[in-house]
Design a protein around this motif. Structure first.
Motif, PDB file in Angstrom:
ATOM      1  N   GLY A 168     -11.724 -33.854  20.713  1.00  0.00           N
ATOM      2  CA  GLY A 168     -11.722 -35.010  19.826  1.00  0.00           C
ATOM      3  C   GLY A 168     -12.528 -36.154  20.409  1.00  0.00           C
ATOM      4  N   ASN A 169     -12.758 -37.142  19.562  1.00  0.00           N
ATOM      5  CA  ASN A 169     -13.539 -38.309  19.950  1.00  0.00           C
ATOM      6  C   ASN A 169     -12.934 -39.560  19.331  1.00  0.00           C
ATOM      7  OD1 ASN A 169     -15.345 -35.893  19.953  1.00  0.00           O
ATOM      8  ND2 ASN A 169     -16.792 -37.365  20.750  1.00  0.00           N
ATOM      9  N   LEU A 170     -13.204 -40.669  19.964  1.00  0.00           N
ATOM     10  CA  LEU A 170     -12.898 -41.987  19.403  1.00  0.00           C
ATOM     11  C   LEU A 170     -14.244 -42.647  19.145  1.00  0.00           C
ATOM     12  CD1 LEU A 170     -10.789 -44.144  18.673  1.00  0.00           C
ATOM     13  CD2 LEU A 170     -10.955 -44.958  21.032  1.00  0.00           C
ATOM     14  N   LYS A 171     -14.540 -42.899  17.861  1.00  0.00           N
ATOM     15  CA  LYS A 171     -15.843 -43.457  17.482  1.00  0.00           C
ATOM     16  C   LYS A 171     -15.656 -44.812  16.820  1.00  0.00           C
ATOM     17  CE  LYS A 171     -17.720 -38.941  16.276  1.00  0.00           C
ATOM     18  NZ  LYS A 171     -18.278 -38.142  15.176  1.00  0.00           N
ATOM     19  N   LEU A 172     -16.573 -45.695  17.117  1.00  0.00           N
ATOM     20  CA  LEU A 172     -16.635 -46.980  16.434  1.00  0.00           C
ATOM     21  C   LEU A 172     -18.083 -47.226  16.048  1.00  0.00           C
ATOM     22  CD1 LEU A 172     -14.927 -50.264  16.954  1.00  0.00           C
ATOM     23  CD2 LEU A 172     -17.387 -50.289  17.189  1.00  0.00           C
ATOM     24  N   ARG A 173     -18.289 -47.521  14.781  1.00  0.00           N
ATOM     25  CA  ARG A 173     -19.603 -47.934  14.279  1.00  0.00           C
ATOM     26  C   ARG A 173     -19.402 -49.275  13.598  1.00  0.00           C
ATOM     27  NH1 ARG A 173     -21.831 -42.644  11.252  1.00  0.00           N
ATOM     28  NH2 ARG A 173     -19.781 -42.794  10.340  1.00  0.00           N
ATOM     29  N   SER A 174     -20.366 -50.145  13.749  1.00  0.00           N
ATOM     30  CA  SER A 174     -20.226 -51.444  13.105  1.00  0.00           C
ATOM     31  C   SER A 174     -21.578 -52.017  12.733  1.00  0.00           C
ATOM     32  CB  SER A 174     -19.472 -52.416  14.016  1.00  0.00           C
ATOM     33  OG  SER A 174     -20.192 -52.631  15.201  1.00  0.00           O
ATOM     34  N   ASP A 175     -21.531 -52.877  11.741  1.00  0.00           N
ATOM     35  CA  ASP A 175     -22.733 -53.606  11.351  1.00  0.00           C
ATOM     36  C   ASP A 175     -22.329 -55.031  11.022  1.00  0.00           C
ATOM     37  OD1 ASP A 175     -22.205 -53.981   8.414  1.00  0.00           O
ATOM     38  OD2 ASP A 175     -22.384 -51.810   8.369  1.00  0.00           O
ATOM     39  N   ALA A 176     -23.327 -55.872  10.941  1.00  0.00           N
ATOM     40  CA  ALA A 176     -23.110 -57.275  10.593  1.00  0.00           C
ATOM     41  C   ALA A 176     -23.930 -57.600   9.353  1.00  0.00           C
ATOM     42  CB  ALA A 176     -23.525 -58.190  11.744  1.00  0.00           C
ATOM     43  N   THR A 177     -23.292 -58.234   8.389  1.00  0.00           N
ATOM     44  CA  THR A 177     -23.993 -58.762   7.221  1.00  0.00           C
ATOM     45  C   THR A 177     -24.093 -60.271   7.444  1.00  0.00           C
ATOM     46  OG1 THR A 177     -23.056 -57.020   5.849  1.00  0.00           O
ATOM     47  CG2 THR A 177     -24.038 -58.921   4.708  1.00  0.00           C
ATOM     48  N   LEU A 178     -25.314 -60.769   7.519  1.00  0.00           N
ATOM     49  CA  LEU A 178     -25.557 -62.165   7.872  1.00  0.00           C
ATOM     50  C   LEU A 178     -26.112 -62.906   6.661  1.00  0.00           C
ATOM     51  CD1 LEU A 178     -27.327 -61.410  11.255  1.00  0.00           C
ATOM     52  CD2 LEU A 178     -24.906 -61.887  10.882  1.00  0.00           C
ATOM     53  N   TYR A 179     -25.523 -64.066   6.381  1.00  0.00           N
ATOM     54  CA  TYR A 179     -25.925 -64.887   5.240  1.00  0.00           C
ATOM     55  C   TYR A 179     -26.556 -66.164   5.761  1.00  0.00           C
ATOM     56  CZ  TYR A 179     -22.732 -61.746   2.817  1.00  0.00           C
ATOM     57  OH  TYR A 179     -22.102 -60.631   2.317  1.00  0.00           O
ATOM     58  N   PHE A 180     -27.765 -66.456   5.282  1.00  0.00           N
ATOM     59  CA  PHE A 180     -28.515 -67.621   5.732  1.00  0.00           C
ATOM     60  C   PHE A 180     -28.795 -68.559   4.550  1.00  0.00           C
ATOM     61  CE2 PHE A 180     -29.636 -64.207   8.605  1.00  0.00           C
ATOM     62  CZ  PHE A 180     -29.602 -64.805   9.844  1.00  0.00           C
ATOM     63  N   VAL A 181     -28.944 -69.833   4.860  1.00  0.00           N
ATOM     64  CA  VAL A 181     -29.509 -70.811   3.942  1.00  0.00           C
ATOM     65  C   VAL A 181     -30.587 -71.534   4.721  1.00  0.00           C
ATOM     66  CG1 VAL A 181     -29.142 -72.892   2.579  1.00  0.00           C
ATOM     67  CG2 VAL A 181     -27.438 -71.081   2.533  1.00  0.00           C
ATOM     68  N   ILE A 182     -31.828 -71.363   4.257  1.00  0.00           N
ATOM     69  CA  ILE A 182     -32.983 -71.969   4.933  1.00  0.00           C
ATOM     70  C   ILE A 182     -33.574 -72.990   3.980  1.00  0.00           C
ATOM     71  CG2 ILE A 182     -35.224 -71.524   5.990  1.00  0.00           C
ATOM     72  CD1 ILE A 182     -34.207 -68.579   6.364  1.00  0.00           C
ATOM     73  N   GLU A 183     -33.515 -74.248   4.383  1.00  0.00           N
ATOM     74  CA  GLU A 183     -34.044 -75.324   3.548  1.00  0.00           C
ATOM     75  C   GLU A 183     -35.093 -76.093   4.321  1.00  0.00           C
ATOM     76  OE1 GLU A 183     -30.987 -77.212   0.785  1.00  0.00           O
ATOM     77  OE2 GLU A 183     -29.797 -76.679   2.541  1.00  0.00           O
ATOM     78  N   ASP A 184     -36.050 -76.618   3.568  1.00  0.00           N
ATOM     79  CA  ASP A 184     -37.095 -77.413   4.200  1.00  0.00           C
ATOM     80  C   ASP A 184     -36.747 -78.875   4.087  1.00  0.00           C
ATOM     81  OD1 ASP A 184     -39.492 -77.937   5.482  1.00  0.00           O
ATOM     82  OD2 ASP A 184     -40.516 -78.244   3.575  1.00  0.00           O
TER      83      ASP A 184
END
Length: 184
Positions: A168-184
């Motif tokens: 057996g194995n212990l697995k972890l996978r993860s990702d990040a969803t990043l939200y930006f606001v870029i204003e001038d």
């Protein structure tokens, strides 16, 4: 001959129509109102630990720790324009033991900022895939931006003994969803 006359009249009408089309002045000052809101998905972290890695010299190791450098916030875009982050975790445990997985966010002085805890029940023969989401906004996001390392503490619960031949194995996978606001 009649078709060439119709063609000339049609061409003349099109030219007349185009000469009366509307136009407006271009406003290049609109660039000052530019606001971009991109969303980016990126891999966060991954591990896949076989059951026999929890055995050292024939003895079970109930606790394992590993720390990794994690400093995406040295980039000004990440520090200044990130408004929200969602960490998505998928944990699969095919080992006949339950585990607690702590993800520790660590600052530059090696202080714990926050600990995210996940339980991975022992393999029951069914699909043991668990999904978790952690959302970082406001003060919690400000704390996340102080992170320079992430550590993992794996704690094995009581149960049937593991050996060098355990499967057996212990697995972890993860990702990040990043939200930006870029204003001038």
């Amino acid at each position: 001959m009649k078709s060439s006359g119709i063609h000339k009249i049609t061409s003349l009408l099109v030219l007349i129509f185009l000469s009366f089309s509307c136009s407006s002045d271009l406003d290049f000052d609109q660039i000052d109102d530019l606001k971009l809101e991109p969303v980016v998905v990126a891999n966060l972290t991954y591990f896949n630990i076989p059951a026999n890695d929890f055995i050292d010299n024939g003895n079970e190791q109930n606790i394992a720790f590993d720390a990794q450098d994690f400093n995406p916030f040295r980039n000004s875009l990440m520090r200044e324009d990130l408004i929200k982050a969602e960490f998505n975790f998928e944990i699969t445990n095919t080992i006949n033991r339950a585990y607690k997985i702590d993800l520790v966010l660590i600052d530059a002085q090696n202080n714990t900022i926050e600990t995210l805890s996940f339980d991975a029940p022992a393999n029951s023969g069914n699909s043991n895939v668990l999904n978790f989401t952690e959302v970082f906004e406001n003060q919690r996001l400000a704390n996340l931006k102080r992170t320079v390392k992430i550590g993992f503490v794996l704690t094995m619960a009581a149960g049937p003994p593991l050996t060098e031949n355990s499967v057996g194995n212990l697995k972890l996978r993860s990702d990040a969803t990043l939200y930006f606001v870029i204003e001038d």
